[in-house]
Structure formats: C-alpha cells, structure tokens
Design an enzyme around this catalytic site. Sequence first.
Site, PDB file in Angstrom:
ATOM      1  N   GLY A  47      30.858  74.803  -0.274  1.00 53.64           N
ATOM      2  CA  GLY A  47      29.614  73.845   0.026  1.00 53.64           C
ATOM      3  C   GLY A  47      28.707  74.336  -0.806  1.00 53.64           C
ATOM      4  O   GLY A  47      28.761  74.797  -1.997  1.00 53.64           O
ATOM      5  N   GLU A  48      27.500  74.324  -0.286  1.00 51.90           N
ATOM      6  CA  GLU A  48      26.337  74.974  -1.110  1.00 51.90           C
ATOM      7  C   GLU A  48      25.906  76.263  -0.716  1.00 51.90           C
ATOM      8  O   GLU A  48      25.479  76.275   0.662  1.00 51.90           O
ATOM      9  CB  GLU A  48      25.184  74.040  -1.034  1.00 51.90           C
ATOM     10  CG  GLU A  48      24.249  73.915  -2.209  1.00 51.90           C
ATOM     11  CD  GLU A  48      23.489  75.248  -2.386  1.00 51.90           C
ATOM     12  OE1 GLU A  48      23.525  75.607  -3.579  1.00 51.90           O
ATOM     13  OE2 GLU A  48      22.828  75.526  -1.489  1.00 51.90           O
ATOM     14  N   SER A  49      26.102  77.286  -1.254  1.00 56.42           N
ATOM     15  CA  SER A  49      25.958  78.535  -0.641  1.00 56.42           C
ATOM     16  C   SER A  49      24.507  78.915  -0.240  1.00 56.42           C
ATOM     17  O   SER A  49      24.425  79.803   0.618  1.00 56.42           O
ATOM     18  CB  SER A  49      26.319  79.561  -1.807  1.00 56.42           C
ATOM     19  OG  SER A  49      25.643  79.641  -2.839  1.00 56.42           O
ATOM     20  N   CYS A  79      35.112  79.439  -2.361  1.00 56.39           N
ATOM     21  CA  CYS A  79      34.053  79.047  -3.201  1.00 56.39           C
ATOM     22  C   CYS A  79      32.696  79.425  -2.826  1.00 56.39           C
ATOM     23  O   CYS A  79      32.493  80.799  -3.083  1.00 56.39           O
ATOM     24  CB  CYS A  79      34.113  77.468  -3.377  1.00 56.39           C
ATOM     25  SG  CYS A  79      33.251  76.966  -4.792  1.00 56.39           S
ATOM     26  N   ARG A 106      27.898  82.744  -9.745  1.00 54.31           N
ATOM     27  CA  ARG A 106      27.606  81.560  -9.303  1.00 54.31           C
ATOM     28  C   ARG A 106      28.020  80.388 -10.230  1.00 54.31           C
ATOM     29  O   ARG A 106      27.516  80.882 -11.448  1.00 54.31           O
ATOM     30  CB  ARG A 106      26.407  81.185  -8.663  1.00 54.31           C
ATOM     31  CG  ARG A 106      26.302  82.170  -7.330  1.00 54.31           C
ATOM     32  CD  ARG A 106      24.943  81.685  -6.620  1.00 54.31           C
ATOM     33  NE  ARG A 106      24.957  80.480  -6.266  1.00 54.31           N
ATOM     34  CZ  ARG A 106      23.677  79.816  -5.934  1.00 54.31           C
ATOM     35  NH1 ARG A 106      22.438  80.259  -6.155  1.00 54.31           N
ATOM     36  NH2 ARG A 106      24.013  78.642  -5.359  1.00 54.31           N
ATOM     37  N   ILE A 135      35.799  73.631  -8.214  1.00 57.42           N
ATOM     38  CA  ILE A 135      34.569  72.769  -8.305  1.00 57.42           C
ATOM     39  C   ILE A 135      33.345  73.645  -8.320  1.00 57.42           C
ATOM     40  O   ILE A 135      33.081  74.344  -7.505  1.00 57.42           O
ATOM     41  CB  ILE A 135      34.679  71.850  -6.799  1.00 57.42           C
ATOM     42  CG1 ILE A 135      35.900  70.880  -6.994  1.00 57.42           C
ATOM     43  CG2 ILE A 135      33.115  70.964  -6.831  1.00 57.42           C
ATOM     44  CD1 ILE A 135      36.047  70.374  -5.595  1.00 57.42           C
ATOM     45  N   ARG A 136      32.422  73.266  -9.356  1.00 58.65           N
ATOM     46  CA  ARG A 136      31.394  74.179  -9.598  1.00 58.65           C
ATOM     47  C   ARG A 136      31.795  75.738  -9.066  1.00 58.65           C
ATOM     48  O   ARG A 136      30.841  76.201  -8.407  1.00 58.65           O
ATOM     49  CB  ARG A 136      30.155  73.559  -8.916  1.00 58.65           C
ATOM     50  CG  ARG A 136      29.608  72.286  -9.267  1.00 58.65           C
ATOM     51  CD  ARG A 136      28.463  71.838  -8.614  1.00 58.65           C
ATOM     52  NE  ARG A 136      27.599  72.774  -8.249  1.00 58.65           N
ATOM     53  CZ  ARG A 136      27.066  72.458  -6.808  1.00 58.65           C
ATOM     54  NH1 ARG A 136      27.362  71.515  -6.157  1.00 58.65           N
ATOM     55  NH2 ARG A 136      26.443  73.477  -6.299  1.00 58.65           N
ATOM     56  N   HIS A 171      39.550  75.815  -3.787  1.00 60.79           N
ATOM     57  CA  HIS A 171      39.642  75.153  -2.713  1.00 60.79           C
ATOM     58  C   HIS A 171      41.277  74.953  -2.300  1.00 60.79           C
ATOM     59  O   HIS A 171      41.564  73.588  -2.489  1.00 60.79           O
ATOM     60  CB  HIS A 171      38.708  73.881  -2.798  1.00 60.79           C
ATOM     61  CG  HIS A 171      37.365  74.115  -2.899  1.00 60.79           C
ATOM     62  ND1 HIS A 171      36.519  74.121  -1.824  1.00 60.79           N
ATOM     63  CD2 HIS A 171      36.472  74.066  -4.155  1.00 60.79           C
ATOM     64  CE1 HIS A 171      35.253  74.385  -2.329  1.00 60.79           C
ATOM     65  NE2 HIS A 171      35.227  74.457  -3.830  1.00 60.79           N
ATOM     66  N   GLU A 173      41.965  73.915   0.540  1.00 63.12           N
ATOM     67  CA  GLU A 173      41.939  72.980   1.545  1.00 63.12           C
ATOM     68  C   GLU A 173      41.953  71.391   0.788  1.00 63.12           C
ATOM     69  O   GLU A 173      42.224  70.365   1.595  1.00 63.12           O
ATOM     70  CB  GLU A 173      40.625  72.928   2.340  1.00 63.12           C
ATOM     71  CG  GLU A 173      39.465  72.545   1.688  1.00 63.12           C
ATOM     72  CD  GLU A 173      38.612  73.513   0.646  1.00 63.12           C
ATOM     73  OE1 GLU A 173      37.657  73.509   0.263  1.00 63.12           O
ATOM     74  OE2 GLU A 173      39.556  74.638   0.604  1.00 63.12           O
TER      75      GLU A 173
END
EC number: 4.3.3.6
Length: 189
Positions: A47-49, A79, A106, A135-136, A171, A173
């Site tokens: 997600g967004e850390s 991630c 990051r 992803i990023r 990821h 998942e």
Amino acid sequence: MRVGVLAIQGSVREHIEKLKLIDGVEAVLAKDKNTLLSLDALIIPGGESTAIGKMIVDFGLKDAILKLNERKIPIWGTCAGMILMAKYIVNDDKVHLGIMDISVKRNAYGSQLDSFKTKLIIPAVSNNEIEAVFIRAPYIENVGNGVRILAKHQGKIVAAQQDNLLATSFHPELTDDLSFYKYFLRLNS
C-alpha cells in the site's frame, strides 16, 4: 492457524482471499490491538508505507505488532509492509516498526508506470519459478547478520528472512501462486 492481515490500507482483500485458499488457515482482518495479539501470524500488506505507518501509530497498533515480534510470531511484509518492518530506510530518517535488520530503498524500481512482472527462482520457497509483481517496489540495499537473502532480481535483493520475519518487494497476493504463503506459514512451526 489464525493469520491476520493488517487491515488499515493497501492490498488487504487480496491477501485475505489467498489465505482462504489454504487448508487450516483462518483469515482475519486485523484492525485492532486485541485481534493482533490473538494471531498466530501477521501479514503487513503493500500500500502506501507512510500512510500505513502513521495509522499504525494513530490507531495504537504499533506496540501490539512489536509484541508479536517479541513472541516470535511470523510477520510478513509485502512491498510497503517490507518498508515498515525495515530498521533502516535509505534517504529517510523515519523508521516505522524497525523490527528487521534490513536497509530498504523506497520506490527503487521507479513510478507506477515502471511496474512489472517477472519470474523468480527461489529454491527455499518453491521448486518452480514464482511469478513476482513489482508495483512502485522497494528493494533491500543491505542486510544485517542473521538475515537470509531469499531472492534477487537484477542483482537487487527482493526477498529476505530473519528468523520469524519475512519481507518481499513484490506482491504474491496478485498472482495465483500460493508458494510464498505456504513458506510463510511454515515459519510458525
């Protein structure tokens, strides 16, 4: 086995759906301290850390996660989850949980537009190639003593384990492969 997914933000639903496919696993949305402390294993999703790290503190969950680690309960960060677990973040003084002796860079693979899929060979996890979705994505720049490097992509560390702790840049998942989940659950035995 009660396996929780930290249900604050990120790829929570996707992890829950994968866990439901594994016999003997009760997939749990972990949103509060009591639920966290009842778990046999915890996944901290991508997600967004920065947002997840702030909410862990704001919702009073940090101490519960640290207690799980003290009890050697398996914790897996994917991630952003890996960033949250890292003891060091390159070019950032903010450390969130700081439970794994790794240094993480990051967004190391670039922006959303630079996201990609690849196949990795990770003998500790599976005899077959494993699809990996980045992803990023961050990567691990350095590991401390006692950290086992599980996988590299183009020379960069993308999966590692330290005792009960597992971290992946990618990821699992978002694929059909359950190999990493099964590997993670074996950390409980």
